[in-house]
Scaffold this motif. Structure first.
Motif, short mmCIF file in Angstrom:
data_model
loop_
_atom_site.label_atom_id
_atom_site.label_comp_id
_atom_site.label_asym_id
_atom_site.label_seq_id
_atom_site.Cartn_x
_atom_site.Cartn_y
_atom_site.Cartn_z
N MET A 1 0.85 -1.19 0.00
CA MET A 1 0.00 0.00 0.00
C MET A 1 0.88 1.25 0.00
N GLY A 2 0.84 1.95 -1.12
CA GLY A 2 1.58 3.20 -1.26
C GLY A 2 0.61 4.22 -1.82
N THR A 3 0.78 4.61 -3.10
CA THR A 3 -0.22 5.42 -3.77
C THR A 3 -1.54 4.67 -3.87
N GLY A 4 -1.46 3.38 -4.18
CA GLY A 4 -2.63 2.53 -4.27
C GLY A 4 -2.39 1.24 -3.52
N ILE A 5 -3.10 0.19 -3.91
CA ILE A 5 -3.01 -1.10 -3.24
C ILE A 5 -2.74 -2.17 -4.29
N GLY A 6 -1.77 -3.02 -4.04
CA GLY A 6 -1.47 -4.12 -4.92
C GLY A 6 -0.81 -5.24 -4.13
N ALA A 7 -0.37 -6.26 -4.82
CA ALA A 7 0.31 -7.37 -4.16
C ALA A 7 1.33 -7.97 -5.11
N GLY A 8 2.44 -8.39 -4.54
CA GLY A 8 3.43 -9.17 -5.27
C GLY A 8 3.41 -10.58 -4.72
N ILE A 9 3.61 -11.56 -5.58
CA ILE A 9 3.46 -12.96 -5.19
C ILE A 9 4.78 -13.69 -5.40
N ILE A 10 5.25 -14.34 -4.33
CA ILE A 10 6.50 -15.10 -4.37
C ILE A 10 6.19 -16.55 -4.04
N VAL A 11 6.62 -17.46 -4.90
CA VAL A 11 6.46 -18.89 -4.66
C VAL A 11 7.84 -19.54 -4.71
N ASP A 12 8.34 -19.94 -3.54
CA ASP A 12 9.65 -20.57 -3.44
C ASP A 12 10.74 -19.74 -4.12
N GLY A 13 10.72 -18.45 -3.85
CA GLY A 13 11.76 -17.56 -4.37
C GLY A 13 11.52 -17.03 -5.76
N ALA A 14 10.51 -17.54 -6.47
CA ALA A 14 10.21 -17.08 -7.82
C ALA A 14 8.98 -16.18 -7.79
N VAL A 15 9.04 -15.09 -8.57
CA VAL A 15 7.91 -14.17 -8.65
C VAL A 15 6.88 -14.69 -9.64
N TYR A 16 5.61 -14.71 -9.23
CA TYR A 16 4.56 -15.00 -10.19
C TYR A 16 4.10 -13.69 -10.80
N ARG A 17 4.20 -13.55 -12.12
CA ARG A 17 3.97 -12.28 -12.79
C ARG A 17 2.67 -12.23 -13.59
N GLY A 18 2.21 -13.35 -14.09
CA GLY A 18 1.06 -13.31 -14.98
C GLY A 18 1.47 -12.99 -16.40
N ARG A 19 0.49 -12.89 -17.28
CA ARG A 19 0.74 -12.73 -18.71
C ARG A 19 1.52 -11.47 -19.04
N SER A 20 1.19 -10.35 -18.39
CA SER A 20 1.84 -9.07 -18.72
C SER A 20 2.62 -8.50 -17.55
N SER A 21 2.98 -9.35 -16.60
CA SER A 21 3.73 -8.93 -15.41
C SER A 21 2.92 -7.97 -14.54
N ASN A 22 1.61 -8.15 -14.52
CA ASN A 22 0.74 -7.30 -13.70
C ASN A 22 -0.14 -8.12 -12.77
N ALA A 23 0.34 -9.31 -12.37
CA ALA A 23 -0.42 -10.12 -11.43
C ALA A 23 -0.47 -9.44 -10.07
N GLY A 24 -1.49 -9.77 -9.29
CA GLY A 24 -1.56 -9.30 -7.91
C GLY A 24 -2.26 -7.98 -7.70
N GLU A 25 -3.02 -7.49 -8.68
CA GLU A 25 -3.70 -6.20 -8.52
C GLU A 25 -4.94 -6.37 -7.62
N ILE A 26 -4.68 -6.72 -6.38
CA ILE A 26 -5.74 -6.99 -5.43
C ILE A 26 -6.53 -5.73 -5.07
N GLY A 27 -5.94 -4.57 -5.27
CA GLY A 27 -6.65 -3.31 -5.01
C GLY A 27 -7.82 -3.10 -5.94
#
Length: 416
Positions: free
Chosen positions: A218-244
């Motif tokens: 939470m900074g300007t808005g709200i989002g999330a970054g996802i880490i699975v065993d040290g690897a980032v899950y990014r999604g198709r366009s590297s915009n995964a985790g937009e939980i806001g």
């Protein structure tokens, strides 16, 4: 060569990356332990380690205690062999860090934000700041790998902020990465702030190896970054985790993203500040970030209305965390970002309670909630880590990174 099989160059890169990442994570490790940890042959380990030593990236760090035979030589990264710059670009402020190969921050500073300035002027300012600080702290420019630039998402690799927040509309479609690369003269990687913050947590030791973690940002808005065993899950366009921008009220207020009733509309710093103004609370009026920080201080003093407003925001954040935990089967949520740097202690118990009572798989394991130890600069740290990981140790799908005996790492390594 069979189609789809890696060639010699690819195989070498994969081996090099795997070995570097294991050495980084372990702190010190022997060649025999590297063989077990990576599944590579002893001959491959010997060849790649020798090349890494010749490149100055890895050094021999003395011998381990003898267990009856000849003591094994230990290896470690030379943390000062390479550096990376992280830049967090936001309306409220620009945060910079310079980190070394081991993930330790060797310089950090903050300057006024992008504001309403022309993007080209801001880019020139960023280049001047980086050049001046690199010179001041005595880092050899030849050892700089690149710059990781992070900003609010969603982002496009070619166009930058393809959909910019309201306060940064003049950045929409500005070629951010290319402009900074031209100005600084170093390779530039671009990512959104929440994803970068999650990677920064991993590289600085806030996320244990093997964890399934969401960094709730939470900074300007709200989002999330996802880490699975040290690897980032990014999604198709590297915009995964937009939980806001998950809808919590289908008839709710319009959000700048085009949706309605998003979490950010109810829980974001701008929404909290707006409700405080409606309630007649006097605030500094120097921007959302400073006004939210003032509210957090007032709530910490026990003032009734600020406490109520932040608790309401925290309940929506708890609902967002519950969605993430149920979808991803998380075992760790890290609260990070500038807003949590001020108010994390007020949010944590409410988010934790929501997950304790509402997490679907709670009968099998719990979900722990923590506050980042460097919440205010997590995104910038992640920007530097982005470069370090991409240049030196990109994760390879299916590669075993550590064996069970290496999951307990030496204290003080500064890494996960």
């Amino acid at each position: 060569m069979n189609a789809g099989m890696p060639g010699p160059s690819t195989a070498h890169t994969s081996s090099r990356s795997a070995i570097l990442d294991v050495i980084r994570a372990a702190g010190t490790i022997s060649r025999v332990e590297l063989t077990h940890a990576t599944g590579l042959t002893a001959a491959t380990i010997s060849t790649v380690v020798r090349r890494l030593i010749d490149e100055g990236l890895v050094v021999e760090a003395g011998r381990a205690e003898s267990t009856g035979g000849k003591p094994r030589m230990l290896l470690r990264l030379d943390p000062y062999a390479r550096y990376a710059v992280g830049v967090h670009l936001d309306h409220a402020g620009i945060t910079y860090v310079i980190a070394n190969l081991g993930g330790q921050v060797v310089a950090r500073w903050r300057r006024p934000g992008a504001g309403a300035d022309d993007p080209r002027d801001v880019v020139a300012r960023i280049a001047a700041e980086i050049s001046a600080t690199v010179s001041r702290i005595g880092v050899d420019p030849a050892r700089l790998l690149g710059v990781g630039v992070v900003s609010p998402g969603p982002l496009s690799a070619s166009a930058g902020m393809a959909l910019a927040p309201p306060v940064m509309q003049h950045w929409a479609d500005f070629p951010l990465a290319a402009a900074i690369e031209d100005a600084v003269g170093l390779p530039v990687l671009l990512d959104n702030d929440a994803t970068a913050a999650a990677l920064g947590e991993y590289w600085s030791g806030g996320v244990p190896t093997g964890a399934v973690c969401a960094a709730l940002y939470m900074g300007t808005g709200i989002g999330a970054g996802i880490i699975v065993d040290g690897a980032v899950y990014r999604g198709r366009s590297s915009n995964a985790g937009e939980i806001g921008h998950v809808c919590v009220d289908v008839e709710g207020p319009a959000c700048w993203c085009g949706g309605r009733g998003c979490v950010e509309v109810f829980a974001g710093p701008a929404a909290v500040v707006a409700r405080a103004a409606e309630a007649g609370i006097e605030l500094p009026g120097r921007g959302v970030a400073e006004d939210f920080a003032a509210l957090a201080r007032a709530a910490s003093r026990g003032e009734e209305v600020p406490v109520r407003l932040l608790a309401e925001s925290a309940r929506y954040l708890g609902a967002a965390a519950q969605v993430l935990a149920n979808v991803l089967d998380l075992d760790l949520v890290v609260l990070t970002g500038s807003a949590f740097a001020h108010a994390g202690s007020l949010y944590l118990p409410i988010v934790q309670e929501r997950l304790t009572t509402g997490f679907f798989a709670r009968a099998t394991h719990d979900v722990r909630v923590t506050i980042s130890s460097h919440a205010s600069e997590a995104a910038a740290v992640g920007g530097a880590a982005l470069v370090l990981q991409a240049e030196l140790a990109p994760r390879q799908a299916g590669m075993r990174m550590v064996v069970d005996t290496l999951t307990e790492l030496p204290a003080g390594t500064g890494v996960a």
